[in-house]
Design a protein around this motif. Sequence first.
Motif, short mmCIF file in Angstrom:
data_model
loop_
_atom_site.label_atom_id
_atom_site.label_comp_id
_atom_site.label_asym_id
_atom_site.label_seq_id
_atom_site.Cartn_x
_atom_site.Cartn_y
_atom_site.Cartn_z
N PRO A 86 17.06 76.52 34.78
CA PRO A 86 17.24 76.34 33.39
C PRO A 86 17.56 74.96 32.80
CG PRO A 86 18.57 77.95 34.74
CD PRO A 86 17.86 77.25 35.55
N LYS A 87 17.74 74.00 33.71
CA LYS A 87 17.98 72.75 33.34
C LYS A 87 16.90 72.14 32.86
CE LYS A 87 21.50 71.81 36.74
NZ LYS A 87 21.80 71.08 38.19
N LYS A 88 15.40 72.52 33.03
CA LYS A 88 14.35 71.93 32.56
C LYS A 88 13.94 72.56 31.00
CE LYS A 88 12.22 71.01 36.92
NZ LYS A 88 11.27 71.22 37.72
N LEU A 89 14.88 73.51 30.68
CA LEU A 89 14.65 74.21 29.24
C LEU A 89 15.38 73.70 28.03
CD1 LEU A 89 14.36 77.92 30.59
CD2 LEU A 89 12.43 75.96 30.42
N SER A 90 16.05 72.64 28.39
CA SER A 90 17.12 71.96 27.23
C SER A 90 16.14 71.67 25.96
CB SER A 90 17.60 70.86 27.76
OG SER A 90 18.24 70.26 26.89
N GLY A 91 16.62 72.12 24.90
CA GLY A 91 15.81 71.91 23.66
C GLY A 91 14.70 72.71 23.31
N VAL A 92 13.94 73.76 24.25
CA VAL A 92 13.18 74.48 23.86
C VAL A 92 13.37 75.40 22.49
CG1 VAL A 92 12.09 76.79 24.68
CG2 VAL A 92 12.34 75.12 26.35
N GLY A 93 14.56 75.78 22.26
CA GLY A 93 14.80 76.51 20.92
C GLY A 93 14.39 77.95 21.00
N PHE A 94 14.83 78.54 19.86
CA PHE A 94 14.55 80.23 19.87
C PHE A 94 13.19 80.32 19.21
CE2 PHE A 94 19.27 79.76 19.57
CZ PHE A 94 19.66 80.35 20.67
N ALA A 95 12.45 81.34 19.41
CA ALA A 95 11.28 81.71 18.83
C ALA A 95 11.39 82.68 17.76
CB ALA A 95 10.35 82.64 19.77
N GLY A 96 12.81 83.29 17.41
CA GLY A 96 13.00 84.21 16.35
C GLY A 96 14.43 84.98 16.79
N PHE A 97 14.65 85.95 16.14
CA PHE A 97 15.82 86.62 16.17
C PHE A 97 15.83 88.16 15.79
CE2 PHE A 97 15.88 85.32 11.91
CZ PHE A 97 16.63 86.72 11.21
N ARG A 98 16.60 88.74 16.21
CA ARG A 98 16.81 90.50 15.92
C ARG A 98 18.10 90.79 15.28
NH1 ARG A 98 15.83 90.38 21.65
NH2 ARG A 98 17.49 91.64 22.82
N VAL A 99 18.08 91.66 14.45
CA VAL A 99 19.36 92.34 13.93
C VAL A 99 19.55 93.48 14.61
CG1 VAL A 99 20.44 92.81 11.74
CG2 VAL A 99 18.96 90.91 11.93
N HIS A 100 20.99 93.89 14.93
CA HIS A 100 21.23 95.31 15.48
C HIS A 100 22.43 95.76 14.63
CE1 HIS A 100 19.65 94.82 19.68
NE2 HIS A 100 19.46 93.77 19.10
N TYR A 101 22.31 97.00 14.47
CA TYR A 101 23.25 97.92 13.60
C TYR A 101 23.41 99.36 14.20
CZ TYR A 101 25.03 99.86 9.01
OH TYR A 101 25.81 100.47 8.32
N PRO A 102 24.41 100.07 13.99
CA PRO A 102 24.48 101.42 14.59
C PRO A 102 23.62 102.38 13.59
CG PRO A 102 26.65 100.82 13.28
CD PRO A 102 25.65 99.43 13.44
N LEU A 103 22.63 102.38 13.69
CA LEU A 103 21.44 103.09 12.77
C LEU A 103 21.56 104.57 12.98
CD1 LEU A 103 19.25 102.36 10.75
CD2 LEU A 103 17.88 102.42 12.32
N ASN A 104 21.49 104.86 14.17
CA ASN A 104 21.38 106.46 14.75
C ASN A 104 22.48 106.95 15.21
OD1 ASN A 104 18.42 106.58 14.46
ND2 ASN A 104 18.13 104.80 15.56
N SER A 105 23.58 106.13 15.79
CA SER A 105 24.83 106.61 16.09
C SER A 105 25.97 105.66 15.74
CB SER A 105 24.68 106.91 17.62
OG SER A 105 25.92 107.51 18.23
N PRO A 106 27.12 105.96 15.49
CA PRO A 106 28.06 104.85 15.58
C PRO A 106 28.56 104.35 17.06
CG PRO A 106 29.06 107.20 15.15
CD PRO A 106 27.63 107.42 15.22
N LYS A 107 28.00 104.96 17.92
CA LYS A 107 28.39 104.27 19.15
C LYS A 107 27.53 103.39 19.59
CE LYS A 107 30.57 109.00 20.44
NZ LYS A 107 30.67 110.20 21.41
N TYR A 108 26.32 103.04 19.10
CA TYR A 108 25.32 102.28 19.58
C TYR A 108 24.69 101.44 18.48
CZ TYR A 108 21.32 100.48 22.45
OH TYR A 108 20.51 99.59 22.88
N LYS A 109 24.52 100.25 18.75
CA LYS A 109 23.86 99.28 17.55
C LYS A 109 22.54 99.09 17.94
CE LYS A 109 27.80 96.36 16.04
NZ LYS A 109 28.82 96.84 16.56
N ASP A 110 21.48 99.78 17.31
CA ASP A 110 20.08 100.03 17.50
C ASP A 110 19.44 98.70 17.05
OD1 ASP A 110 19.61 102.90 18.09
OD2 ASP A 110 20.91 102.99 16.47
#
Length: 493
Positions: free
Chosen positions: A109-133
């Motif tokens: 992991p020390k060699k990965l400094s500054g690599v950055g994120f490729a993107g992101f995802r959003v989670h939300y309790p879409l199908n059940s209030p007990k779990y964020k899909d």
Amino acid sequence: MAFASGAQAIGIKDIEAKARVLASDSFRPSTAKLPPELAALDYDALRDIRFRPDRATWRADKLPFELMYFHAGKNFPEPVRINIVDAKGVKRIEFDPELFDYGRNKIDPKKLSGVGFAGFRVHYPLNSPKYKDELLVFLGASYLRAVGKGQVYGTSARGLAIDTAVPSGEDFARFTEFWIDRPGRGDTALTIYALLDSKHATGAYKFIVTPGAETTMQVSAKLFFREAVTKLGIAPLNSMYDFGDNQPGSRDDYRPEVHDADGLSVAYDNGDWLWRPLVNPKRLLVTSFAMPNLKGFGLMQRDRSTASYEDPEAEYERRPSTWIDPVGKWGAGRVELVQIPTPDETNDNIVAYWVPEKAPDPKKPFEFAYTMRWQMNGQLPIGKAWVVQTRRGRGYVKQADGDINFVVDFDGPPLRELRPEAKPEAFLELGGNAQLREKNLFLNPVTGVWRMTVRVKREDAAKPIELRGQIREGGRTLTETWSYIVPPESEKP
């Protein structure tokens, strides 16, 4: 930067200002380079790098939405900046290898400094209030995809399409930075801002995402041009069509159909509707539908029968239909459909978008807005019946070699409500490269739908065939227009 007024510390006007300044300078493509350890990872190895869910943004605060992030890799080497916005200001989410589980990969992991994120995802309790899909993903260029309740990922969208299917080559615009508003505890929508950059243009985007049985995204954008664009594609959708009812698979595959969408639906401002079944052509196929003003369009998955796919892993019957509703009048232009040959289901080979008749003035900003709908039932024609299925092939009939058979089923209230004495007729138009051999229309007593059968003879195998069909009765058009193209069979130019 001056902050916009309101509950959050930054708004669309601030992103527009950044895009305007960016467009005044020459384009600088990303020069990001992956560490050798990452660049060497194949698809499966990269998938073994997983974000740690307990480190999700807003999880500790128990907010309705959460954010998780994608690691950069061979397929997505260019990092994006991701910021969280609230009334206190803007905070950048910094890349940290500790956010990820690297699985079986032997990476320091020390060699990965500054690599950055490729993107992101959003989670939300879409199908059940007990779990964020997983609800929404932004990953790669300006690509995004979302789902509604009970759906799985299929068709995707892009922020913009520039010079798609143009000989000079496509300019893939890229979202380089995001700002995401921190939601309140009772919020049911999430606001995301994005900065787009490309050789030809920059842009400021605002997405308001509302999850539900039909997840909607209100999209507004303002573009600034560095140079003129040959073809500007607005609200582009990308999907996959390998084979299906109207084009059986050529390989030994146990599945009857493989596709994320089975047709392009177009709603005209005058009330007409059109349905074009998708195909997997032998060479690039570009067609379009011009009109004075657009009501809407989408890449739709109408066939929801599990038996049509027989793939409990891919679950094609749960892939969303994606519909575009323009906000305001977009004026004259065309919906363009690009269909690209693909040997299998791993490629998105279908693209659809709106092209304005008049190209934007590169010296002026260009604005547009639309609502994107991720649906299960899909948008259906208003006041008209629709195409249920299109089948192509030979049944037990006498016909000359080379004839092409079509079976097209229509259903909907205008047909179900016909009087017993009604005598509907099939209306068919042919292009200049085919002869009509036979045409029939009858009510299928088993399914209750009306079936149109057509047999045509192609004159030149190196040229396509265009067909358009409707059901009419007493001067009334009862159905949407079935619009089919048979691609060239030979490879002659």
